[in-house]
Design an enzyme around this catalytic site. Sequence first.
Site, PDB file in Angstrom:
ATOM      1  N   TYR A 202      48.059  41.495  34.245  1.00  0.00           N
ATOM      2  CA  TYR A 202      47.397  42.743  33.886  1.00  0.00           C
ATOM      3  C   TYR A 202      48.079  43.929  34.545  1.00  0.00           C
ATOM      4  O   TYR A 202      48.961  43.763  35.391  1.00  0.00           O
ATOM      5  CB  TYR A 202      45.909  42.695  34.258  1.00  0.00           C
ATOM      6  CG  TYR A 202      45.608  42.819  35.736  1.00  0.00           C
ATOM      7  CD1 TYR A 202      45.875  41.787  36.630  1.00  0.00           C
ATOM      8  CD2 TYR A 202      45.045  43.991  36.252  1.00  0.00           C
ATOM      9  CE1 TYR A 202      45.584  41.913  37.984  1.00  0.00           C
ATOM     10  CE2 TYR A 202      44.747  44.123  37.600  1.00  0.00           C
ATOM     11  CZ  TYR A 202      45.021  43.078  38.465  1.00  0.00           C
ATOM     12  OH  TYR A 202      44.749  43.205  39.801  1.00  0.00           O
TER      13      TYR A 202
ATOM     14  N   ARG B 228      42.560  22.849  25.601  1.00  0.00           N
ATOM     15  CA  ARG B 228      42.755  22.903  27.049  1.00  0.00           C
ATOM     16  C   ARG B 228      43.789  21.873  27.522  1.00  0.00           C
ATOM     17  O   ARG B 228      43.571  20.666  27.382  1.00  0.00           O
ATOM     18  CB  ARG B 228      41.422  22.681  27.788  1.00  0.00           C
ATOM     19  CG  ARG B 228      41.564  22.910  29.291  1.00  0.00           C
ATOM     20  CD  ARG B 228      40.284  22.653  30.061  1.00  0.00           C
ATOM     21  NE  ARG B 228      40.488  22.911  31.485  1.00  0.00           N
ATOM     22  CZ  ARG B 228      41.098  22.066  32.319  1.00  0.00           C
ATOM     23  NH1 ARG B 228      41.538  20.900  31.875  1.00  0.00           N
ATOM     24  NH2 ARG B 228      41.276  22.383  33.589  1.00  0.00           N
TER      25      ARG B 228
ATOM     26  N   LYS C  37      51.271  40.470  39.077  1.00  0.00           N
ATOM     27  CA  LYS C  37      49.909  41.018  38.943  1.00  0.00           C
ATOM     28  C   LYS C  37      49.135  40.081  38.011  1.00  0.00           C
ATOM     29  O   LYS C  37      48.944  40.353  36.815  1.00  0.00           O
ATOM     30  CB  LYS C  37      49.977  42.463  38.414  1.00  0.00           C
ATOM     31  CG  LYS C  37      48.753  43.292  38.773  1.00  0.00           C
ATOM     32  CD  LYS C  37      49.052  44.773  38.645  1.00  0.00           C
ATOM     33  CE  LYS C  37      47.818  45.653  38.734  1.00  0.00           C
ATOM     34  NZ  LYS C  37      47.019  45.558  39.944  1.00  0.00           N
TER      35      LYS C  37
ATOM     36  N   GLU D 212      49.290  43.342  52.734  1.00  0.00           N
ATOM     37  CA  GLU D 212      48.734  44.459  51.951  1.00  0.00           C
ATOM     38  C   GLU D 212      47.226  44.401  52.066  1.00  0.00           C
ATOM     39  O   GLU D 212      46.693  43.656  52.887  1.00  0.00           O
ATOM     40  CB  GLU D 212      49.209  44.382  50.494  1.00  0.00           C
ATOM     41  CG  GLU D 212      48.839  43.089  49.795  1.00  0.00           C
ATOM     42  CD  GLU D 212      49.268  43.054  48.327  1.00  0.00           C
ATOM     43  OE1 GLU D 212      49.490  44.111  47.722  1.00  0.00           O
ATOM     44  OE2 GLU D 212      49.349  41.933  47.782  1.00  0.00           O
TER      45      GLU D 212
ATOM     46  N   LEU E 197      52.021  42.993  46.175  1.00  0.00           N
ATOM     47  CA  LEU E 197      52.221  43.620  44.874  1.00  0.00           C
ATOM     48  C   LEU E 197      53.048  44.890  45.054  1.00  0.00           C
ATOM     49  O   LEU E 197      52.720  45.705  45.938  1.00  0.00           O
ATOM     50  CB  LEU E 197      50.869  43.978  44.250  1.00  0.00           C
ATOM     51  CG  LEU E 197      51.009  44.490  42.822  1.00  0.00           C
ATOM     52  CD1 LEU E 197      51.208  43.328  41.859  1.00  0.00           C
ATOM     53  CD2 LEU E 197      49.816  45.330  42.416  1.00  0.00           C
TER      54      LEU E 197
HETATM   55  N1  PMP Z   1      48.059  45.344  46.006  1.00  0.00           N
HETATM   56  C1  PMP Z   1      47.085  44.754  45.296  1.00  0.00           C
HETATM   57  C2  PMP Z   1      46.702  43.349  45.633  1.00  0.00           C
HETATM   58  C3  PMP Z   1      46.429  45.442  44.255  1.00  0.00           C
HETATM   59  O1  PMP Z   1      45.465  44.849  43.539  1.00  0.00           O
HETATM   60  C4  PMP Z   1      46.810  46.780  43.977  1.00  0.00           C
HETATM   61  C5  PMP Z   1      46.195  47.552  42.853  1.00  0.00           C
HETATM   62  N2  PMP Z   1      44.829  47.539  42.780  1.00  0.00           N
HETATM   63  C6  PMP Z   1      47.812  47.366  44.764  1.00  0.00           C
HETATM   64  C7  PMP Z   1      48.430  46.616  45.757  1.00  0.00           C
HETATM   65  C8  PMP Z   1      48.241  48.799  44.536  1.00  0.00           C
HETATM   66  O2  PMP Z   1      49.053  48.921  43.399  1.00  0.00           O
HETATM   67  P1  PMP Z   1      49.089  50.270  42.547  1.00  0.00           P
HETATM   68  O3  PMP Z   1      49.469  51.355  43.483  1.00  0.00           O
HETATM   69  O4  PMP Z   1      50.124  50.024  41.511  1.00  0.00           O
HETATM   70  O5  PMP Z   1      47.722  50.469  41.974  1.00  0.00           O
END
Ligand code: PMP
Length: 287
Positions: free
Chosen positions: A33, A100, A147, A179, A203
């Site tokens: 996503y 499935r 993602k 993060e 991410l």
């Molecule tokens: N890390 C994670 C796990 C996230 O889910 C998100 C976004 N919600 C981010 C970092 C930040 O990414 P972005 O700045 O592209 O929204």
Amino acid sequence: MVQIVYLNGAFLPLEEARVPVLDRGFIFGDGVYEVIPAYSRHPFRLAEHLQRLQHSLDGIRLFNPHSDVEWHELVRGLIARNEGEDQYLYLHITRGVARRDHAFPQDTPPTVFMMSSPLAPAAPALREHGVVAITAPDNRWLRCDIKAISLLPNVLLRQLAVDAGAAETVLLRDGFLSEGAASNIFVVKDGVLLAPPKDHLMLPGITYDVVLELAAAHGIPSRVAPVAESTLRGADEIWLTSSTREVQAITRLDGSPVGTGEPGPLFRKMDQFYQDYKATIMRQPSP
Ligand code: PMP
């Protein structure tokens, strides 16, 4: 006004959108996503979001069902059909509907879903005083750069924050900052902005890139390198970033004040730079 979503080729009211229960998104969480903010109906960093979408699709070996030109059309079509000058768009692609079986199905079209929600600016009190965060061990898989819609670990980690009355859970893996459960994390120490490197453990945030670019443009020294837990705990400032939350100051971590316990001077600058940068996007000609 009715919320209009996009599903497999058609725009329709949210209430009418249906996905079969054998969709692999429902059965396996087999999909990826994106979340894209739109300010004054202008999608923010759309090219970068579509690039990250391609990276996620490549990571799960799923063919991109649309060209960038088609995605641009769909994104603009969705924004135009929904209320609100500021919106955030959710794009979701799964490996489609099939009997499935863990193994990939043959010749099954992916499911493509998009929706838009109103994007509200951060509450003034939050900008003024920051947010509270807790830490937890990062127990996710080793492809956090994808993602993926299978977000169970992130859901559980984020709920830890909610249970503690906090706004985010900051994740630590093997003694280093990775993060947040749904955000990227920056640290300020002695006037230098520190950020963990974009690798498989986090991410690659679009807001993360914007913040580093703004730091460079405005002469704020920054260093992208692994951030040790001790550096996090001794930070002068901690920030979280995400597309929907922009840049927020974390002013308490695990019950202790971060720096003075109020948003720091570099946060105040970056918050302003970010708002000014957004304003330049909004001043562009109508999409
Ligand atoms: N890390 C994670 C796990 C996230 O889910 C998100 C976004 N919600 C981010 C970092 C930040 O990414 P972005 O700045 O592209 O929204």
